[in-house]
Scaffold this active site. Structure first.
Site, PDB file in Angstrom:
ATOM      1  N   HIS A 356      23.772 -42.322  30.899  1.00  0.00           N
ATOM      2  CA  HIS A 356      24.502 -41.498  29.936  1.00  0.00           C
ATOM      3  C   HIS A 356      24.991 -40.167  30.449  1.00  0.00           C
ATOM      4  O   HIS A 356      25.706 -39.464  29.746  1.00  0.00           O
ATOM      5  CB  HIS A 356      23.634 -41.224  28.705  1.00  0.00           C
ATOM      6  CG  HIS A 356      23.648 -42.338  27.724  1.00  0.00           C
ATOM      7  ND1 HIS A 356      24.580 -42.427  26.732  1.00  0.00           N
ATOM      8  CD2 HIS A 356      22.874 -43.426  27.604  1.00  0.00           C
ATOM      9  CE1 HIS A 356      24.368 -43.522  26.031  1.00  0.00           C
ATOM     10  NE2 HIS A 356      23.335 -44.149  26.549  1.00  0.00           N
ATOM     11  N   LYS A 544      29.700 -30.354  17.717  1.00  0.00           N
ATOM     12  CA  LYS A 544      28.928 -31.119  18.689  1.00  0.00           C
ATOM     13  C   LYS A 544      27.759 -30.240  19.105  1.00  0.00           C
ATOM     14  O   LYS A 544      27.694 -29.078  18.703  1.00  0.00           O
ATOM     15  CB  LYS A 544      29.787 -31.477  19.913  1.00  0.00           C
ATOM     16  CG  LYS A 544      30.573 -30.275  20.475  1.00  0.00           C
ATOM     17  CD  LYS A 544      31.477 -30.665  21.635  1.00  0.00           C
ATOM     18  CE  LYS A 544      32.759 -31.354  21.222  1.00  0.00           C
ATOM     19  NZ  LYS A 544      32.840 -32.745  21.586  1.00  0.00           N
ATOM     20  N   ARG A 545      26.827 -30.784  19.902  1.00  0.00           N
ATOM     21  CA  ARG A 545      25.755 -29.939  20.397  1.00  0.00           C
ATOM     22  C   ARG A 545      26.339 -28.713  21.107  1.00  0.00           C
ATOM     23  O   ARG A 545      27.396 -28.780  21.726  1.00  0.00           O
ATOM     24  CB  ARG A 545      24.870 -30.727  21.380  1.00  0.00           C
ATOM     25  CG  ARG A 545      23.986 -31.755  20.734  1.00  0.00           C
ATOM     26  CD  ARG A 545      23.063 -31.130  19.702  1.00  0.00           C
ATOM     27  NE  ARG A 545      22.079 -30.255  20.307  1.00  0.00           N
ATOM     28  CZ  ARG A 545      20.825 -30.602  20.587  1.00  0.00           C
ATOM     29  NH1 ARG A 545      20.409 -31.829  20.319  1.00  0.00           N
ATOM     30  NH2 ARG A 545      19.988 -29.737  21.113  1.00  0.00           N
ATOM     31  N   LYS A 550      29.975 -28.178  27.341  1.00  0.00           N
ATOM     32  CA  LYS A 550      30.931 -28.517  26.277  1.00  0.00           C
ATOM     33  C   LYS A 550      31.888 -27.357  25.991  1.00  0.00           C
ATOM     34  O   LYS A 550      32.875 -27.504  25.291  1.00  0.00           O
ATOM     35  CB  LYS A 550      30.194 -28.942  25.016  1.00  0.00           C
ATOM     36  CG  LYS A 550      29.477 -30.292  25.156  1.00  0.00           C
ATOM     37  CD  LYS A 550      28.730 -30.659  23.885  1.00  0.00           C
ATOM     38  CE  LYS A 550      27.930 -31.938  23.990  1.00  0.00           C
ATOM     39  NZ  LYS A 550      28.738 -33.151  23.797  1.00  0.00           N
ATOM     40  N   THR A 652      31.818 -39.202  21.823  1.00  0.00           N
ATOM     41  CA  THR A 652      32.143 -40.179  20.785  1.00  0.00           C
ATOM     42  C   THR A 652      32.806 -39.499  19.596  1.00  0.00           C
ATOM     43  O   THR A 652      33.532 -40.149  18.844  1.00  0.00           O
ATOM     44  CB  THR A 652      30.892 -40.938  20.290  1.00  0.00           C
ATOM     45  OG1 THR A 652      29.846 -40.006  20.042  1.00  0.00           O
ATOM     46  CG2 THR A 652      30.442 -41.968  21.315  1.00  0.00           C
ATOM     47  N   LYS A 656      35.925 -40.475  16.742  1.00  0.00           N
ATOM     48  CA  LYS A 656      35.865 -40.344  15.278  1.00  0.00           C
ATOM     49  C   LYS A 656      37.061 -39.548  14.772  1.00  0.00           C
ATOM     50  O   LYS A 656      37.692 -39.912  13.766  1.00  0.00           O
ATOM     51  CB  LYS A 656      34.567 -39.632  14.854  1.00  0.00           C
ATOM     52  CG  LYS A 656      33.283 -40.316  15.268  1.00  0.00           C
ATOM     53  CD  LYS A 656      32.070 -39.387  15.038  1.00  0.00           C
ATOM     54  CE  LYS A 656      30.838 -39.862  15.773  1.00  0.00           C
ATOM     55  NZ  LYS A 656      29.783 -38.819  15.870  1.00  0.00           N
TER      56      LYS A 656
END
Ligand SMILES: *Cc1c(COP(=O)(O)O)cnc(C)c1O
Length: 811
Positions: A356, A544-545, A550, A652, A656
């Site tokens: 992952h 998101k986290r 990120k 992901t 969405k």
């Protein structure tokens, strides 16, 4: 399919309510009404569940077990109603009792037994396996406390424990008769018996693993698979009572607590390795219980253990369940008496592994000393696996000691779980094309050359049932009116929407649906945050986290830059924008927490500055979770997917958003690349460094963030705004962010990508000015989102990895 008319349902509900609460429906509160409804629906599900299990036992079809430390299910009621096909009947029946189904749905606690993408993926996979008639089940841990609840106090994250079971859980069934014993500590006695070595584990501490089963209902197909979550308890009559009889009550209680601690709480780190012994206990606990129960069930139904790999597939979600490999070996060797070679053949053919992340800080490596003490027999098996594997390496790579030590499972006093996972399984997959390429060419290059046939790609997906049909009814109704209902069972049929996306009328409908969703979210934000936002503004969303890679920081700097620009040019012609953030930081991740503080301070400053107030607003919504995602995503115009290229394995939420008709602004990272390939360059906004550039810097150095700061005035200004009092009177408040960018040379290339990001945002601004064209782009995104349904992903796993029998009786 369940056929139910309204009157039958009403009677059943009334009965259930009275039996459960001993009073009339009108007397009760919503919690009681929810419990009665959940309990009734569970009764319906149980018939389907029993039939499915019977069917599996008779057909003997291959069973897939998805082992995952996390399952981020969210709420179940709405999805179960939809999948049973009784949403409408239920809604109308309840209305006759003056009950609003929506209100009851919102009372359900999110099942938050996961951190983020990895856990949500497991949940989407369960949904798709059930809906595609694949005999696929989940295996994990029933954490008493799930992912913590996030509160924001004075702009800072405060963690509160998530007591999700407080009001009970209508979906689970405790199955004490299916308990297993998991052994920790002790020693291994080796004896020779008729020329064979036997291994007996003695003086161990037994822990009772009690399963709680939750049905996973397929979409209108009479299938209910099982999610089995294990809970740790003491084995009565063993340790606790022996202490008890000596009068050592406190010791007994302490012991009980220490056992129950194993399934007490979910570790809140995402993409980060936490080398605590309790974490290792958790991993072995559920893997051992799960594997034992699979073999027990297999045996009970007459399975030939030598054919196990033809009847059972075990998939491990990241390296967390890697001990499934030595555990299966242990059972085959010590309990079934099978030879090593045969056991190894069965084990590797049974197990498959998904990688992952390539983040170094996420790589699991357990100290040998700790491991050996906790799991002595498992350690011996890992040692033997390593020994045989290294012998193979020595004969293949003569004198290439560096290479061999890089590839070894045991080295530097540690067990490298990723290497064990690759060696002990028949399939290793990445989760997006770029990610798999990087695994093959960089991260696992040596292993790839040794086992080229094991490596493959399975690009992630999301269940369109939850993320489109259920959570965005406005859009799914529009789609059904326009292209019919076939996309529900064949999500790639969404492509038929493409030609309609060019029609003005459809564009206006898309805009109308989006506007309703935005008004709902604006309402929610006003209630939660007290901030008034304009539903006509662009909803620009990053949820998101919170993680350095990120790059929420990049988004912040860009808002700070825009704010500067607006203050200097109050008449600047821009489309009004609302920047929405949500996400949790790991409690010990100082930088991530500092980013949350920054977002909240930017919000305070910008939202209260009358000179820009009508142009931009900033909102941080607290406690991001699945049910909140379901509210935010359908209301989004711009989807922020701005990770440093190469760092986000797939993502992901990007899928969405796309499926809900948002325009993506993205780096060419993870599945963003595949989204771009699907919709074409005109229907997505791409910016930033290429993977080559990033890898080149990482390998050869040469990046200097201060240079960029010195060369680019706007960068210079916003970086200084972090420490000059603009956003907080305490100038040290954002020091950690500042130092990361400047002192520590900006590991994630935030400053490097700044200019290109700002340009991309300006492009978005221009695009939005033509709302018909904008909605056309949104429509094209929706039309191409079908391949990102997890149904596609699961079909690829089923045919490419698990070899499960696909029965398309419903397709
Ligand atoms: C989808 C989802 C994620 C994953 O988001 P990414 O942007 O892909 O990291 C995390 N948390 C929740 C609650 C989700 O629904």
């Amino acid at each position: 399919m369940l056929t139910l008319d309204k009157e039958t349902f009403k009677k059943a509900y009334e009965n259930k309510y009275k039996n459960l609460h001993g009073e009339e429906i009108e007397e009760g509160n919503n919690q009681q009404k929810y419990e009665a409804l959940g309990s009734l629906i569970r009764d319906y599900v149980i018939r389907i569940w029993m039939n499915t299990n019977k069917k599996y036992n008779i057909s003997g079809e291959k069973q897939v077990y998805y082992f995952s430390m996390e399952f981020l299910l969210g709420r179940l009621l709405g999805d179960v109603l939809m999948n049973l096909g009784i949403m409408q009947v239920c809604k109308e029946a309840l209305l006759d009792f003056n009950i609003d189904l929506r209100e009851l749905e919102e009372l359900e606690q999110d099942q938050g037994l996961g951190n983020g993408g990895l856990g949500r993926l497991a949940a989407c996979f369960l949904d798709s396996m059930a809906s595609l008639n694949i005999a696929g089940h989940g295996c994990g841990i029933r954490y008493k406390y799930g992912f913590f609840e996030q509160k924001i106090i004075n702009g800072k994250q405060v963690e509160v424990s998530d007591n999700w079971l407080r009001e009970g859980n209508v979906w689970e069934r405790r199955k004490p008769d299916k308990s297993e014993i998991v052994k920790f500590g002790g020693e291994v006695k080796v004896q020779e018996l008729n020329g064979n070595l036997t291994f007996t584990h003695v003086n161990f501490e037994p822990v009772l693993a009690v399963p709680y089963d939750t049905p996973i209902v397929g979409y209108e197909n009479d299938v209910a698979n099982t999610l089995r979550l294990w809970s740790a308890e003491t084995v009565s009559n063993e340790f606790d009572y022996s202490s008890f009889s000596r009068g050592e009550f406190l010791k007994a209680i302490e012991y009980k607590n220490s056992v129950e601690a194993i399934s007490q709480v979910l570790y809140p780190e995402d993409s980060f390795y936490e080398g605590k012994i309790l974490r290792l206990k958790q991993q072995y606990f559920f893997v051992s219980a799960g594997m034992q129960s699979i073999i027990r069930h297999f045996r009970k139904h007459g399975g030939n253990i030598l054919l196990l790999d033809e009847k059972i597939a075990v998939h491990i979600n990241d390296t967390h369940p890697t001990l499934a490999i030595p555990e299966l070996m242990r059972i085959l060797l010590d309990e079934e008496g099978i030879s090593w070679d045969e056991a190894w053949r069965i084990t590797t053919n049974t197990i498959s592994y998904t990688n992952h992340t390539i983040l170094a800080e996420a790589l699991e490596k357990w100290p040998i000393e700790m491991f050996k003490q906790l799991l002595p027999r498992i350690y011996m098996i890992v040692e033997e696996i390593n020994k045989r594997y290294c012998e193979e390496l020595w004969s293949k790579y003569i004198d290439q000691w560096d290479k061999i030590s890089r590839m070894a499972i045991l080295a530097d006093g540690q067990i490298r779980m990723a290497n064990l996972a690759v060696v002990g399984s028949h399939s290793v997959n990445g989760v997006a094309k770029l990610h798999t390429d990087i695994l093959k060419k960089e991260e696992m290059r040596d292993l790839y050359y040794l086992y080229p046939n094991k490596f493959n790609n399975k690009t992630n997906g999301i269940t369109h049932r939850r993320w489109l049909i259920k959570s965005n009814t406005g859009l799914s109704n529009l789609l059904m009116e326009t292209i019919g209902e076939s996309f529900i069972k064949h999500p790639t049929d969404l492509i038929y929407f493409e030609k309609h996306a060019h029609e003005k009328g459809v564009q206006e409908e898309l805009n109308r649906v989006k506007k309703i969703n935005k008004e709902k979210l604006a309402d929610r934000i006003y209630k939660k945050n007290g901030i008034v936002i304009d539903p006509a503004s662009i909803f620009d969303v990053q949820v998101k986290r919170i993680h350095a890679y990120k790059r929420q920081t990049l988004n912040c700097l860009r808002i700070m830059d825009l704010y500067n620009h607006l203050r200097e040019n109050p008449n600047l012609e821009i489309e009004p924008r609302t920047f929405i953030f949500a996400g949790k930081a790991a409690p010990g991740y100082y930088l991530a927490k500092n980013i949350i503080e920054l977002i909240n301070c930017i919000a305070d400053t910008v939202n209260n500055d009358p000179s820009v107030n009508d142009k931009i607003k900033v909102v941080f919504m607290n406690n991001y979770k699945v049910s909140l995602a379901e509210e935010i995503i359908p209301a989004t115009d711009v989807s922020e997917q701005i990770s440093t290229t190469t760092k986000e394995a797939s993502g992901t939420s990007n899928m969405k958003f796309m499926m809900n008709g948002a325009v993506t602004i993205a780096t060419l990272d993870g599945a963003n690349i595949e989204i771009r390939d699907e919709v074409g360059n005109d229907n997505i906004v791409i910016f930033g460094m290429t993977a080559r550039e990033v890898l080149n810097y990482l390998q050869n150095g040469g990046y200097c963030s201060i240079d960029i700061c010195n060369e680019n005035k706007r960068v210079n200004r916003v970086v200084n705004d972090l420490i000059n009092g603009t956003y907080h009177k305490d100038r040290d408040r954002f020091k950690s962010i500042y130092e990361n960018l400047i002192t520590y040379n900006d590991e994630f290339f935030v400053l490097k990508d700044f200019e290109s990001y700002v340009k991309a945002q300006n492009k978005i601004d221009n695009m939005y000015k033509n709302i018909h064209k904008w909605q056309e782009i949104c429509g094209i995104n929706i039309a191409h989102s079908g391949v990102f349904s997890s149904d596609r992903t699961i079909q690829q796993y089923a045919t490419g990895i698990w070899g499960s029998e696909l029965i398309y009786k419903n397709l």
